[in-house]
Design an enzyme around this catalytic site. Sequence first.
Site, PDB file in Angstrom:
ATOM      1  N   ASP A   1      29.475 -26.402  50.002  1.00 27.07           N
ATOM      2  CA  ASP A   1      28.644 -25.474  49.236  1.00 27.07           C
ATOM      3  C   ASP A   1      28.772 -24.103  49.872  1.00 27.07           C
ATOM      4  OD1 ASP A   1      26.326 -23.916  48.349  1.00 27.07           O
ATOM      5  OD2 ASP A   1      25.576 -25.798  47.525  1.00 27.07           O
TER       6      ASP A   1
ATOM      7  N   GLN B   1      18.245 -27.084  38.872  1.00 31.29           N
ATOM      8  CA  GLN B   1      19.686 -27.132  38.599  1.00 31.29           C
ATOM      9  C   GLN B   1      20.154 -25.750  38.172  1.00 31.29           C
ATOM     10  OE1 GLN B   1      20.894 -30.000  35.613  1.00 31.29           O
ATOM     11  NE2 GLN B   1      23.070 -29.698  36.049  1.00 31.29           N
TER      12      GLN B   1
ATOM     13  N   HIS C   1      26.180 -32.747  39.761  1.00 30.73           N
ATOM     14  CA  HIS C   1      26.633 -32.757  41.151  1.00 30.73           C
ATOM     15  C   HIS C   1      25.499 -33.223  42.044  1.00 30.73           C
ATOM     16  CE1 HIS C   1      24.776 -28.807  40.553  1.00 30.73           C
ATOM     17  NE2 HIS C   1      24.574 -28.740  41.858  1.00 30.73           N
TER      18      HIS C   1
ATOM     19  N   ASN D   1      19.518 -32.178  41.230  1.00 28.89           N
ATOM     20  CA  ASN D   1      18.571 -31.461  40.380  1.00 28.89           C
ATOM     21  C   ASN D   1      19.007 -31.656  38.935  1.00 28.89           C
ATOM     22  OD1 ASN D   1      17.321 -30.371  42.716  1.00 28.89           O
ATOM     23  ND2 ASN D   1      18.889 -28.789  42.799  1.00 28.89           N
TER      24      ASN D   1
ATOM     25  N   HIS E   1      24.067 -32.877  46.096  1.00 23.03           N
ATOM     26  CA  HIS E   1      24.119 -32.152  47.363  1.00 23.03           C
ATOM     27  C   HIS E   1      24.007 -33.160  48.501  1.00 23.03           C
ATOM     28  CE1 HIS E   1      23.155 -28.055  45.700  1.00 23.03           C
ATOM     29  NE2 HIS E   1      22.690 -28.815  44.714  1.00 23.03           N
TER      30      HIS E   1
END
Length: 131
Positions: free
Chosen positions: A28, A91, A97, A84, A99
Site C-alpha cells: 500500500d 472503501q 481488496h 471495507n 488490507h
Amino acid sequence: MCIFCKIINNEIPSKKVYEDEDVLAILDISQANKGHTLVMPKKHYENILDIDNNIYLKVMEVAKKVALKQKQALNCEGINLLNNCGEVAGQSVMHFHVHLIPRNKEDEIKFQFKDNSNKFDLDEVLKMVKL
C-alpha cells in the site's frame, strides 16, 4: 477504469509482493504500518458482495501466505486483515481488496469498537440476520 485495474494492467507502477493469474498483492502506498499490503483479484469486482466465491477464496489464500511472510520477515506481533465494503465503511477504491497491516504493541494504530450492546435487542437482530 479504477486505479487498481490500472495497476493490474501495469499502467501505474506498484511494488508487487505477489502475483499469479488471478491475484495481485502490492505494498500500500500509504503504509499505515511497515509492510502494509493490499491483496486483490485481478478481475474487477466492486466489493465482497460482488466477488465470485472461487476468486474470493484465492484472494484469501494469498492473503494468508502474505501474512505468514509478513510475520516472519517483519517480526510483527500480529496482523490486521481488513476489508471495507462500501464508501460509508471506508472503501475508497471500488475494487475488492483486503488490507494486511502488520502490528506491534508500540505502534499507534487504533481500531476501536464502542460497546453499543444496550442499543440493540440481540434476539431481534438474530432474527433479522440468521441464515
